[in-house]
Design an enzyme around this catalytic site. Structure first.
Site, short mmCIF file in Angstrom:
data_model
loop_
_atom_site.label_atom_id
_atom_site.label_comp_id
_atom_site.label_asym_id
_atom_site.label_seq_id
_atom_site.Cartn_x
_atom_site.Cartn_y
_atom_site.Cartn_z
N GLY A 58 0.77 -1.24 0.00
CA GLY A 58 0.00 0.00 0.00
C GLY A 58 0.80 1.28 0.00
N GLU A 114 4.08 4.48 6.01
CA GLU A 114 2.83 3.72 5.91
C GLU A 114 1.78 4.62 5.27
OE1 GLU A 114 1.23 1.08 5.52
OE2 GLU A 114 1.13 0.12 7.48
N ASP A 118 -4.83 1.79 11.01
CA ASP A 118 -6.20 1.55 11.50
C ASP A 118 -6.10 1.02 12.94
OD1 ASP A 118 -8.91 1.24 11.57
OD2 ASP A 118 -8.99 -0.50 10.27
N GLY A 120 -3.56 -0.37 14.22
CA GLY A 120 -2.18 -0.12 14.67
C GLY A 120 -1.37 -1.40 14.87
N LEU A 123 1.80 -1.99 12.46
CA LEU A 123 2.96 -1.15 12.72
C LEU A 123 3.56 -1.36 14.10
CD1 LEU A 123 2.79 2.29 10.99
CD2 LEU A 123 3.78 0.13 10.30
N LYS A 146 -6.52 6.56 10.89
CA LYS A 146 -7.89 6.31 11.38
C LYS A 146 -7.76 5.87 12.84
CE LYS A 146 -9.15 3.20 8.18
NZ LYS A 146 -10.00 2.34 7.32
N ASP A 174 -5.94 -0.36 -1.56
CA ASP A 174 -6.68 -1.27 -2.44
C ASP A 174 -7.98 -1.77 -1.83
OD1 ASP A 174 -5.30 -2.98 -0.48
OD2 ASP A 174 -6.06 -4.63 -1.70
P1 IMP Z 1 -3.77 -2.04 10.99
O1 IMP Z 1 -2.82 -3.10 11.51
O2 IMP Z 1 -5.20 -2.33 11.34
O3 IMP Z 1 -3.35 -0.64 11.39
O4 IMP Z 1 -3.70 -2.23 9.44
C1 IMP Z 1 -3.25 -1.25 8.61
C2 IMP Z 1 -3.24 -1.78 7.20
O5 IMP Z 1 -4.53 -2.26 6.79
C3 IMP Z 1 -2.90 -0.64 6.26
O6 IMP Z 1 -1.53 -0.52 6.08
C4 IMP Z 1 -3.63 -1.04 5.01
O7 IMP Z 1 -2.82 -1.90 4.25
C5 IMP Z 1 -4.87 -1.77 5.52
N1 IMP Z 1 -5.99 -0.81 5.64
C6 IMP Z 1 -6.49 -0.25 6.76
N2 IMP Z 1 -7.52 0.58 6.48
C7 IMP Z 1 -7.65 0.55 5.13
C8 IMP Z 1 -8.55 1.22 4.21
O8 IMP Z 1 -9.42 2.01 4.57
N3 IMP Z 1 -8.37 0.93 2.89
C9 IMP Z 1 -7.43 0.05 2.44
N4 IMP Z 1 -6.58 -0.57 3.25
C10 IMP Z 1 -6.69 -0.34 4.58
MG MG Z 2 -0.25 -0.78 4.52
#
Ligand code: IMP
Ligand code: MG
Length: 192
Positions: A58, A114, A118, A120, A123, A146, A174
């Site tokens: 992404g 990044e 979302d 977290g 990361l 977010k 995506d």
């Molecule tokens: P986390 O571990 O939940 O923070 O995941 C983050 C990852 O989920 C991001 O790097 C994206 O690859 C994917 N992601 C989270 N939200 C979205 C979105 O709204 N659209 C597309 N990909 C998302």
């Molecule tokens: Mg990502």
């Protein structure tokens, strides 16, 4: 501009309709965010060497634009690819490394790039993994944040824009692997 929105739908399979996508952030605004982040990073690491690590897939679009906006810094580039396993509706599953970095980050300034954060979890996992290699510093820049569904304690050091709790597509982000080449960012009104 409405015509422009419709014109990108051919980048998706025929089963998707343009009415599912609502334009949210246009390319000019994205460019402004990227320039501003690049400027801040340039000042923060002025005359230093900086290893920027993009999180595949992404962040690749953002990364390509961002590194060219970082002035007066010696930038080196690397990538990681993270994947999830055993994901169910009751459990978020396990995060693992599908591809690790190649550069040696020991005693180096490191910046994780990044495109969106979302929960977290991804990361937090990556940060802990990279810390094992003892970088001189380790920071995170994200284009979008977010913060509403964080399940772990993770605060990015630099944020382009805080966005609503919605699913967004475009500029590297995506939906089922499609839409990464949208030039604007859209939110998804309803699933296919
Ligand atoms: P986390 O571990 O939940 O923070 O995941 C983050 C990852 O989920 C991001 O790097 C994206 O690859 C994917 N992601 C989270 N939200 C979205 C979105 O709204 N659209 C597309 N990909 C998302
Ligand atoms: Mg990502």
């Amino acid at each position: 501009m409405r015509f422009f929105k419709m014109s990108e739908i051919y980048k998706f399979p025929d089963s998707f309709s343009s009415s599912q996508f609502v334009r949210y952030i246009n390319k000019n605004e994205i460019q402004g965010l990227v320039e501003s982040l690049g400027h801040t990073i340039g000042q923060r690491y002025e005359k230093e060497e900086l290893i920027v690590i993009g999180v595949l897939k992404g962040s690749s679009t953002f990364m390509a634009d961002l590194i060219r906006e970082i002035k007066n810094v010696k930038v080196l580039v690397d990538f990681v690819h993270l994947g999830g396993t055993n994901h169910t509706k009751d459990s978020p599953g396990t995060i693992r490394i599908l591809k690790d970095i190649k550069l040696d980050i020991r005693d180096k300034h490191v910046l994780i790039v990044e495109e969106i954060i979302d929960s977290g979890r991804a990361l937090k996992f990556l940060k802990q993994h990279l810390e094992l290699s003892c970088p001189k510093s380790l920071q995170i820049v994200t284009l979008f944040d977010k913060p509403y569904k964080r399940t772990v304690d993770l605060t990015p050091d630099l944020i382009g824009k805080k966005i609503e709790d919605c699913f967004v597509v475009g500029y590297g982000l995506d939906l089922e692997e499609y839409g990464r080449n949208f030039t604007d960012v859209y939110f998804l009104k309803y699933p296919n």
